[in-house]
Design an enzyme around this catalytic site. Structure first.
Site, PDB file in Angstrom:
ATOM      1  N   TYR A 141     137.285  58.934  -1.633  1.00 31.23           N
ATOM      2  CA  TYR A 141     136.587  57.953  -0.797  1.00 31.23           C
ATOM      3  C   TYR A 141     137.553  56.928  -0.196  1.00 31.23           C
ATOM      4  O   TYR A 141     137.290  56.365   0.858  1.00 31.23           O
ATOM      5  CB  TYR A 141     135.544  57.193  -1.621  1.00 31.23           C
ATOM      6  CG  TYR A 141     134.159  57.800  -1.628  1.00 31.23           C
ATOM      7  CD1 TYR A 141     133.964  59.143  -1.924  1.00 31.23           C
ATOM      8  CD2 TYR A 141     133.043  57.017  -1.361  1.00 31.23           C
ATOM      9  CE1 TYR A 141     132.692  59.686  -1.951  1.00 31.23           C
ATOM     10  CE2 TYR A 141     131.767  57.552  -1.386  1.00 31.23           C
ATOM     11  CZ  TYR A 141     131.598  58.888  -1.671  1.00 31.23           C
ATOM     12  OH  TYR A 141     130.334  59.413  -1.695  1.00 31.23           O
ATOM     13  N   LYS A 192     138.022  69.304 -11.615  1.00 24.63           N
ATOM     14  CA  LYS A 192     138.246  70.591 -10.943  1.00 24.63           C
ATOM     15  C   LYS A 192     139.704  70.945 -11.198  1.00 24.63           C
ATOM     16  O   LYS A 192     140.515  71.126 -10.283  1.00 24.63           O
ATOM     17  CB  LYS A 192     137.930  70.461  -9.432  1.00 24.63           C
ATOM     18  CG  LYS A 192     137.923  71.766  -8.678  1.00 24.63           C
ATOM     19  CD  LYS A 192     136.779  72.712  -9.022  1.00 24.63           C
ATOM     20  CE  LYS A 192     136.943  74.050  -8.336  1.00 24.63           C
ATOM     21  NZ  LYS A 192     135.962  75.051  -8.789  1.00 24.63           N
ATOM     22  N   ASP A 224     131.854  72.550 -10.744  1.00 25.95           N
ATOM     23  CA  ASP A 224     130.860  73.541 -10.284  1.00 25.95           C
ATOM     24  C   ASP A 224     129.960  73.974 -11.436  1.00 25.95           C
ATOM     25  O   ASP A 224     128.740  74.081 -11.308  1.00 25.95           O
ATOM     26  CB  ASP A 224     131.541  74.737  -9.588  1.00 25.95           C
ATOM     27  CG  ASP A 224     132.728  75.297 -10.352  1.00 25.95           C
ATOM     28  OD1 ASP A 224     133.135  74.701 -11.361  1.00 25.95           O
ATOM     29  OD2 ASP A 224     133.247  76.360  -9.936  1.00 25.95           O
ATOM     30  N   ASP A 248     129.152  61.110  -6.960  1.00 26.10           N
ATOM     31  CA  ASP A 248     128.147  60.924  -5.900  1.00 26.10           C
ATOM     32  C   ASP A 248     127.202  62.118  -5.882  1.00 26.10           C
ATOM     33  O   ASP A 248     125.973  61.966  -5.871  1.00 26.10           O
ATOM     34  CB  ASP A 248     128.865  60.791  -4.547  1.00 26.10           C
ATOM     35  CG  ASP A 248     127.888  60.634  -3.389  1.00 26.10           C
ATOM     36  OD1 ASP A 248     126.929  59.854  -3.539  1.00 26.10           O
ATOM     37  OD2 ASP A 248     128.079  61.303  -2.352  1.00 26.10           O
ATOM     38  N   ASP A 252     123.073  62.532  -7.669  1.00 26.60           N
ATOM     39  CA  ASP A 252     121.858  62.872  -6.916  1.00 26.60           C
ATOM     40  C   ASP A 252     121.127  64.027  -7.601  1.00 26.60           C
ATOM     41  O   ASP A 252     119.898  64.021  -7.708  1.00 26.60           O
ATOM     42  CB  ASP A 252     122.199  63.296  -5.471  1.00 26.60           C
ATOM     43  CG  ASP A 252     122.162  62.121  -4.504  1.00 26.60           C
ATOM     44  OD1 ASP A 252     122.410  60.984  -4.953  1.00 26.60           O
ATOM     45  OD2 ASP A 252     121.900  62.338  -3.308  1.00 26.60           O
TER      46      ASP A 252
HETATM   47  C1  IPM Z   1     125.700  56.339  -3.164  1.00 27.29           C
HETATM   48  C2  IPM Z   1     125.652  56.565  -1.680  1.00 27.29           C
HETATM   49  C3  IPM Z   1     126.917  56.000  -1.045  1.00 27.29           C
HETATM   50  C4  IPM Z   1     128.091  56.758  -1.614  1.00 27.29           C
HETATM   51  C5  IPM Z   1     126.931  56.021   0.509  1.00 27.29           C
HETATM   52  C6  IPM Z   1     125.741  55.317   1.092  1.00 27.29           C
HETATM   53  C7  IPM Z   1     128.205  55.463   1.053  1.00 27.29           C
HETATM   54  O1  IPM Z   1     125.475  57.916  -1.401  1.00 27.29           O
HETATM   55  O2  IPM Z   1     125.787  55.163  -3.582  1.00 27.29           O
HETATM   56  O3  IPM Z   1     125.659  57.315  -3.910  1.00 27.29           O
HETATM   57  O4  IPM Z   1     128.454  57.828  -1.111  1.00 27.29           O
HETATM   58  O5  IPM Z   1     128.679  56.280  -2.579  1.00 27.29           O
HETATM   59 MG    MG Z   2     125.122  59.119  -3.124  1.00 29.11          MG
END
Ligand code: IPM
Ligand code: MG
Length: 365
Positions: A141, A192, A224, A248, A252
């Site tokens: 990032y 990885k 993975d 990240d 999710d």
């Molecule tokens: C998160 C979001 C952020 C990230 C974005 C909005 C920049 O997806 O906090 O997970 O990628 O960190």
């Molecule tokens: Mg995110």
């Protein structure tokens, strides 16, 4: 002494969900005599529209001075065409890096009431309680060099750099081991290392730090496989520690196990114990302004704030956090659901009504 919380509603559903969370904060501030004051500032696309920057200097100054920050979400299609440097996401990333909020804690906990809302079978997710510890201020990032350049043959090439220093890995390792000590004492480090040198070093440093925590068990998993294991048998995990981008993505996936990403709070902490708290979900522009977004992740982020930023020093803060969490659970018991977690036999309610219900439960406690 009064504590100051900076509120950054941001974009999309951010202002709607934050409004409910602020009501909850104000309520517990009163009932638990927490002496917390708050002020708001602009970030993300909303800040860009107003000032030309997604992170105005005044917002950054307020953030640095705040005892804690509550953020909604940033971004949306309106700003998609903007130059990378002024995109709304830069506001969020700028806050994370300027405040050195390197330790991102993302708990994925399944409320039993929501087992049906998960896309996985209830027996796979029942009792799920995972903590993802995501490194937040380094990795691909932020690595340099980065950009899009034109090669001699006229073709363009995009590039980013995945880099971690030993010290960056070491400090997030400590965060993970410390967190595991408060839980089931197991850390799974995700890498990885079969392909990327940066994660070979990551793995090595994890092993090194593990020696200081003989009471915590360390294991390693390739990213993975970790993605697969999260949807196959997620309960095998206690604490998962990983770099910025893998974290990240995996967070999710972990969020969806719990029924909806609309339920997941997060804390981003620096070495001074200062924290920024935000829901894991994004700005959901598709449902913004409709009053149907789920405010619970943001409300639960307030609970995390009370625990992590104020819990150690402020009398009543931990109790207030527990009261919020219990109120959320009781609201779910009552069968109230925003549309993202709606299920048969439950009542679908608006963002505001969900806030009302949490407040009503808090008043009873
Ligand atoms: C998160 C979001 C952020 C990230 C974005 C909005 C920049 O997806 O906090 O997970 O990628 O960190
Ligand atoms: Mg995110």
């Amino acid at each position: 002494m009064s504590k100051n919380v900076l509120i950054l509603p941001g974009d999309g559903i951010g202002p709607e969900i934050v409004a409910q969370a602020v009501r909850v904060l104000e309520q517990v501030n009163q009932t638990h005599s927490l002496n917390i004051s708050h002020e708001s500032a602009l970030v993300g696309g909303a800040a860009y529209d107003e000032t030309g920057s997604p992170l105005p200097e005044s917002t950054l100054e307020k953030a640095k001075a705040a005892d804690a920050i509550l953020l909604g979400a940033v971004g949306g299609p309106k700003w998609d065409g903007l130059d990378m440097a002024v995109r709304p996401e830069k506001g969020l990333l700028g806050l994370r890096s300027n405040l050195e909020l390197f330790a991102n804690l993302r708990p994925a906990i399944l409320y039993p009431q929501l087992a049906e809302a998960s896309s996985l079978k209830p027996e796979i997710v029942a009792g799920l309680d995972i903590l993802i510890v995501r490194e937040l201020t380094g990795g691909i990032y932020f690595g340099q060099p980065r950009g899009i350049r034109t090669l001699e043959n006229g073709e363009r090439e995009g590039f980013n750099t995945y880099v971690y220093s030993e010290s960056e890995i070491r400090r997030i390792a400590h965060s993970a081991f410390e967190a595991a000590r408060q839980r089931n004492k197991r850390v799974c480090s995700i890498d990885k290392s079969n392909v990327l040198e940066v994660t070979v070093l990551w793995k090595e440093i994890m092993e090194e730090v593990a020696k200081e925590y003989p009471d915590v068990e360390l294991s390693h998993m390739l990213v993975d496989n970790a993605a697969m294991q999260l949807v196959r048998a997620p309960k095998q995990f206690d604490v998962m520690v990983t770099g910025n981008m893998f974290g990240d993505i995996l967070s999710d996936a972990a969020a969806m196990l719990t029924g909806s990403i609309g339920m997941l709070p997060s804390a981003s902490l620096n070495a001074k114990g200062q924290g920024m708290y935000e829901p894991c979900h994004g700005s959901a522009p598709d449902i913004a302004g409709q009053g149907i977004a789920n405010p619970l992740a943001t409300i639960l982020s307030v609970a995390m704030m009370l625990r992590y930023s104020f819990g150690a020093r402020e009398v009543g803060a931990k109790e207030a956090a527990a009261a919020i969490e219990a109120a959320v659970s009781r609201v779910l018991d009552l069968g109230l659901r925003t549309s993202d977690i709606a299920s048969e036999g439950c009542t679908t309610v608006s963002t505001q009504a969900m806030g009302d219900a949490v407040l009503a439960e808090l008043q009873k406690s």
